[in-house]
Design a protein around this motif. Structure first.
Motif, PDB file in Angstrom:
ATOM      1  N   ARG A  72      16.216  47.009  -0.098  1.00 37.49           N
ATOM      2  CA  ARG A  72      16.951  47.755   0.667  1.00 37.49           C
ATOM      3  C   ARG A  72      16.397  49.314   1.065  1.00 37.49           C
ATOM      4  O   ARG A  72      16.477  49.668   2.271  1.00 37.49           O
ATOM      5  CB  ARG A  72      18.185  47.889   0.064  1.00 37.49           C
ATOM      6  N   GLU A  76      15.874  50.725   4.820  1.00 40.23           N
ATOM      7  CA  GLU A  76      16.381  51.698   5.363  1.00 40.23           C
ATOM      8  C   GLU A  76      15.391  53.109   5.441  1.00 40.23           C
ATOM      9  O   GLU A  76      15.804  53.904   6.288  1.00 40.23           O
ATOM     10  CB  GLU A  76      17.503  52.078   4.360  1.00 40.23           C
ATOM     11  N   LYS A  82      17.123  50.553  12.398  1.00 41.33           N
ATOM     12  CA  LYS A  82      18.467  51.438  12.809  1.00 41.33           C
ATOM     13  C   LYS A  82      19.249  50.193  13.327  1.00 41.33           C
ATOM     14  O   LYS A  82      20.581  50.395  13.034  1.00 41.33           O
ATOM     15  CB  LYS A  82      18.168  52.265  13.813  1.00 41.33           C
ATOM     16  N   PHE A 101      23.816  47.926   5.357  1.00 39.15           N
ATOM     17  CA  PHE A 101      22.675  48.790   5.107  1.00 39.15           C
ATOM     18  C   PHE A 101      23.259  50.297   5.556  1.00 39.15           C
ATOM     19  O   PHE A 101      23.762  50.310   6.769  1.00 39.15           O
ATOM     20  CB  PHE A 101      21.478  48.359   5.961  1.00 39.15           C
ATOM     21  N   GLU A 102      22.763  51.297   4.803  1.00 37.62           N
ATOM     22  CA  GLU A 102      23.243  52.736   5.149  1.00 37.62           C
ATOM     23  C   GLU A 102      22.527  53.209   6.552  1.00 37.62           C
ATOM     24  O   GLU A 102      21.377  52.950   6.616  1.00 37.62           O
ATOM     25  CB  GLU A 102      22.911  53.528   4.037  1.00 37.62           C
ATOM     26  N   VAL A 104      22.636  51.642   9.190  1.00 36.85           N
ATOM     27  CA  VAL A 104      22.086  50.565  10.042  1.00 36.85           C
ATOM     28  C   VAL A 104      23.096  49.805  10.688  1.00 36.85           C
ATOM     29  O   VAL A 104      23.981  49.484  10.110  1.00 36.85           O
ATOM     30  CB  VAL A 104      21.063  49.663   9.166  1.00 36.85           C
TER      31      VAL A 104
END
Length: 258
Positions: A72, A76, A82, A101-102, A104
């Protein structure tokens, strides 16, 4: 990075034969493959030998539901992805939910209809070319909304690296890889190599999958040529992209960013 010839030789290993961990391990941890812990068959389409695509922009893989914290962090951070396009069906997504996902964006677009049941008899003769041609022609047709969204991303968001995946990252994702590489100007040999690399990328789950042969991919591309006039005409007629759009897509996919 391994060269075209050595990758092709390994990728053409008959599926009935094992590719040992000693053989595939170094390949799967080096370009064009990307080591994304907890995923399989992950690679950078820009690092396929002789690929016209720029590196670090278009990625492909199998499912992401088992990705580890380390994987992960790479997705990221290091890769800077993105947007993720999930080509799986609703039942597949329910069985193995897509991670969040942060930073994304995840895009899932239902196919235009459920896929047909495979007619195994069509895979019985030769190398199964007739079966693959039929299966992939159906894939390219029923995932039209997804292909359009992916190419719009390439056209409109060239500074945002993206990843496309299905379950094994082989068939549906393979059609995407062939489409984008062809529109970017890749040779037939380069497109075929990318398709065949899934033979190596899925070796850990080899016994669960059907054969991969260059002749199967050729049967499909011949079918696309016969039915649509090729990938370029498919993008124009079925996806609605203009010549200008396709020129922009090619430029954004191939030209280094400043």
């Amino acid at each position: 990075m391994a060269d075209h010839a050595s990758l092709l030789k390994l990728a053409e290993t008959e599926v009935s034969l094992e590719i040992t961990k000693e053989q595939y391990g170094p390949v799967l941890t080096n370009p064009p493959f990307v080591y994304l812990d907890g995923t399989l068959n992950t690679r950078d389409l820009g690092l396929i030998p002789d690929s016209p695509l720029r590196a670090g922009f278009a990625y492909r893989s199998g499912l992401l539901s088992n990705i580890t914290d380390n994987g992960r962090a790479v997705l990221e951070g290091k890769l800077g992805i993105k947007r993720v396009f999930d080509l799986r069906s609703q039942p597949e997504r329910e069985k193995a939910p897509e991670p969040v996902f942060e930073g994304v964006e995840t895009t899932w677009i239902p196919s235009t209809r459920p896929g047909s049941r495979l007619d195994l008899a069509m895979f019985a003769s030769g190398g199964g070319e007739a079966g693959y041609e039929d299966m992939y022609l159906e894939v390219i047709e029923v995932y039209v909304p997804s292909w359009k969204a992916i190419l719009e991303h390439v056209r409109d968001r060239p500074d945002e690296p993206f990843l496309v995946h299905c379950t094994a990252g082989r068939d549906r994702t393979g059609v995407f890889g062939g489409l984008l590489l062809t529109l970017a100007g890749a040779s037939e040999e380069t497109v075929t190599l990318d398709y065949l690399l899934s033979r190596v990328g899925t070796e850990p789950v080899r016994l669960m999958l059907l054969h991969l042969r260059a002749s199967s991919w050729k049967a499909f591309t011949d079918g696309v040529q016969k039915k649509y006039g090729g990938f370029v005409q498919f993008a124009k007629q079925e996806l609605g992209f203009s010549e200008e759009d396709l020129a922009t897509i090619k430029k954004n996919a191939t030209s280094p960013r400043s």
